[in-house]
Design a protein around this motif. Structure first.
Motif, PDB file in Angstrom:
ATOM      1  N   ALA A  41       0.833  -1.207   0.000  1.00 47.05           N
ATOM      2  CA  ALA A  41       0.000   0.000   0.000  1.00 47.05           C
ATOM      3  C   ALA A  41       0.868   1.257   0.000  1.00 47.05           C
ATOM      4  O   ALA A  41       0.595   2.214  -0.735  1.00 47.05           O
ATOM      5  CB  ALA A  41      -0.931  -0.014   1.207  1.00 47.05           C
ATOM      6  N   CYS A  42       1.916   1.268   0.832  1.00 42.53           N
ATOM      7  CA  CYS A  42       2.808   2.437   0.894  1.00 42.53           C
ATOM      8  C   CYS A  42       3.531   2.644  -0.434  1.00 42.53           C
ATOM      9  O   CYS A  42       3.709   3.782  -0.894  1.00 42.53           O
ATOM     10  CB  CYS A  42       3.816   2.266   2.024  1.00 42.53           C
ATOM     11  SG  CYS A  42       3.102   2.381   3.672  1.00 42.53           S
ATOM     12  N   LEU A  45       1.406   4.470  -3.128  1.00 41.72           N
ATOM     13  CA  LEU A  45       1.007   5.862  -2.934  1.00 41.72           C
ATOM     14  C   LEU A  45       1.684   6.762  -3.967  1.00 41.72           C
ATOM     15  O   LEU A  45       2.678   6.384  -4.580  1.00 41.72           O
ATOM     16  CB  LEU A  45       1.377   6.336  -1.522  1.00 41.72           C
ATOM     17  CG  LEU A  45       0.657   5.637  -0.360  1.00 41.72           C
ATOM     18  CD1 LEU A  45       1.277   6.048   0.969  1.00 41.72           C
ATOM     19  CD2 LEU A  45      -0.831   5.940  -0.375  1.00 41.72           C
ATOM     20  N   ARG A 246      -4.840   1.187   1.503  1.00 38.26           N
ATOM     21  CA  ARG A 246      -4.633   2.644   1.380  1.00 38.26           C
ATOM     22  C   ARG A 246      -5.709   3.404   2.159  1.00 38.26           C
ATOM     23  O   ARG A 246      -5.427   4.426   2.787  1.00 38.26           O
ATOM     24  CB  ARG A 246      -4.646   3.069  -0.092  1.00 38.26           C
ATOM     25  CG  ARG A 246      -3.365   2.754  -0.852  1.00 38.26           C
ATOM     26  CD  ARG A 246      -3.274   3.558  -2.144  1.00 38.26           C
ATOM     27  NE  ARG A 246      -4.348   3.265  -3.069  1.00 38.26           N
ATOM     28  CZ  ARG A 246      -4.288   2.347  -4.046  1.00 38.26           C
ATOM     29  NH1 ARG A 246      -3.190   1.632  -4.215  1.00 38.26           N
ATOM     30  NH2 ARG A 246      -5.320   2.155  -4.836  1.00 38.26           N
ATOM     31  N   ARG A 250      -5.223   6.124   5.157  1.00 39.44           N
ATOM     32  CA  ARG A 250      -5.873   7.450   5.220  1.00 39.44           C
ATOM     33  C   ARG A 250      -6.626   7.612   6.536  1.00 39.44           C
ATOM     34  O   ARG A 250      -6.567   8.664   7.183  1.00 39.44           O
ATOM     35  CB  ARG A 250      -6.829   7.655   4.035  1.00 39.44           C
ATOM     36  CG  ARG A 250      -6.140   7.883   2.699  1.00 39.44           C
ATOM     37  CD  ARG A 250      -7.125   8.361   1.647  1.00 39.44           C
ATOM     38  NE  ARG A 250      -8.175   7.392   1.362  1.00 39.44           N
ATOM     39  CZ  ARG A 250      -8.049   6.377   0.507  1.00 39.44           C
ATOM     40  NH1 ARG A 250      -6.915   6.189  -0.158  1.00 39.44           N
ATOM     41  NH2 ARG A 250      -9.059   5.555   0.296  1.00 39.44           N
TER      42      ARG A 250
END
Length: 254
Positions: A41-42, A45, A246, A250
């Motif tokens: 996920a990181c 980004l 993600r 958030r």
């Protein structure tokens, strides 16, 4: 002016089960499985971020050690993993988990993420009806019906993620916003602003993991042959686990 430094979120992964041998050999524990998910996920980004810049992860085996829980003062958030156990049972460790989750939710500072069994634990802690779903199993990659809130919070127009459950949250708890549903399970994902985000599915699962679980459950007689074959047909379908992760990121930073 430069951007303000935001320290990484201290996220405690509460491991409510031990992975099967193939998954364990590759990732160690469910903490390792979720680390792998958050790394992807990181990296996805814009711009990509290294995991340690956003999250400081710790893992806690809460099934075999009732004292494994982190002090809420030392963390910013918890993630409750999936499990082969049922969230509506009254084993001592499950009662302890419900109480700890409720303490985090009511404390107002420690945020809560729930995945599958974890989603059901959050539901139970908030007073929802949780039990075995008479409509049967949901397995492998499943398409979800998103609410308008779900599209906004998850930042997707469509959602498909892995499933591996027969238990379900039957009622949306007070204060929770519905994000998604399926024909078999009405409460697939929920959001409590600033407090909790949960999904019934498994964003952390890959096709290899689900194949191993399906095969084990077929050999163990837990699922029937036709259910197994249906799951295997969809096991390699594209899924949105990283998009869900993600959304978790958030939520933790909002």
């Amino acid at each position: 002016m430069g951007s303000v430094y935001v320290p990484p979120t201290r996220l405690a992964i509460l491991e409510a089960d031990t992975p099967l041998p193939g998954i364990k050999a590759k990732y160690g524990s469910y903490g390792g499985v979720f680390t792998h998910l958050f790394e992807r996920a990181c990296a996805s980004l814009n711009p990509p971020q290294p995991l340690p810049a956003l999250l400081e992860l710790s893992s806690h085996n809460i099934v075999n050690d009732l004292n494994a829980y982190p002090d809420p003062e030392t963390i910013d958030a918890i993630l409750i993993s999936g499990s082969k156990f049922s969230a509506y049972e009254n084993d001592e460790w499950i009662i302890r988990l419900v109480q700890y989750t409720r303490r985090c939710l009511e404390g107002g500072r420690v945020r809560v993420i729930g995945v599958c069994f974890g989603h059901q634990i959050v539901g139970r802690a908030m007073g929802a009806d949780v039990g075995k779903n008479t409509r049967g199993w949901e397995l492998s990659v499943v398409d979800h019906n998103l609410t308008e809130d779900g599209k906004k919070i998850l930042n997707v127009e469509k959602l498909a993620i892995h499933q591996m459950h027969r238990d379900a949250v039957f009622t949306l708890p007070p204060g929770a916003i519905s994000l998604a549903s399926t024909d078999i399970c009405a409460v697939q994902a929920m959001y409590v602003p600033g407090r909790a985000i949960t999904v019934q599915g498994h964003p952390e699962f890959t096709s290899d993991m689900v194949k191993e679980i399906l095969e084990m459950r077929r050999y163990g007689g837990i699922i029937a042959q036709d259910v197994f074959e249906d799951g295997m047909r969809r096991v390699a379908n594209k899924h949105d686990g990283v998009a869900v992760a993600r959304a978790f990121l958030r939520f933790l930073r909002e």
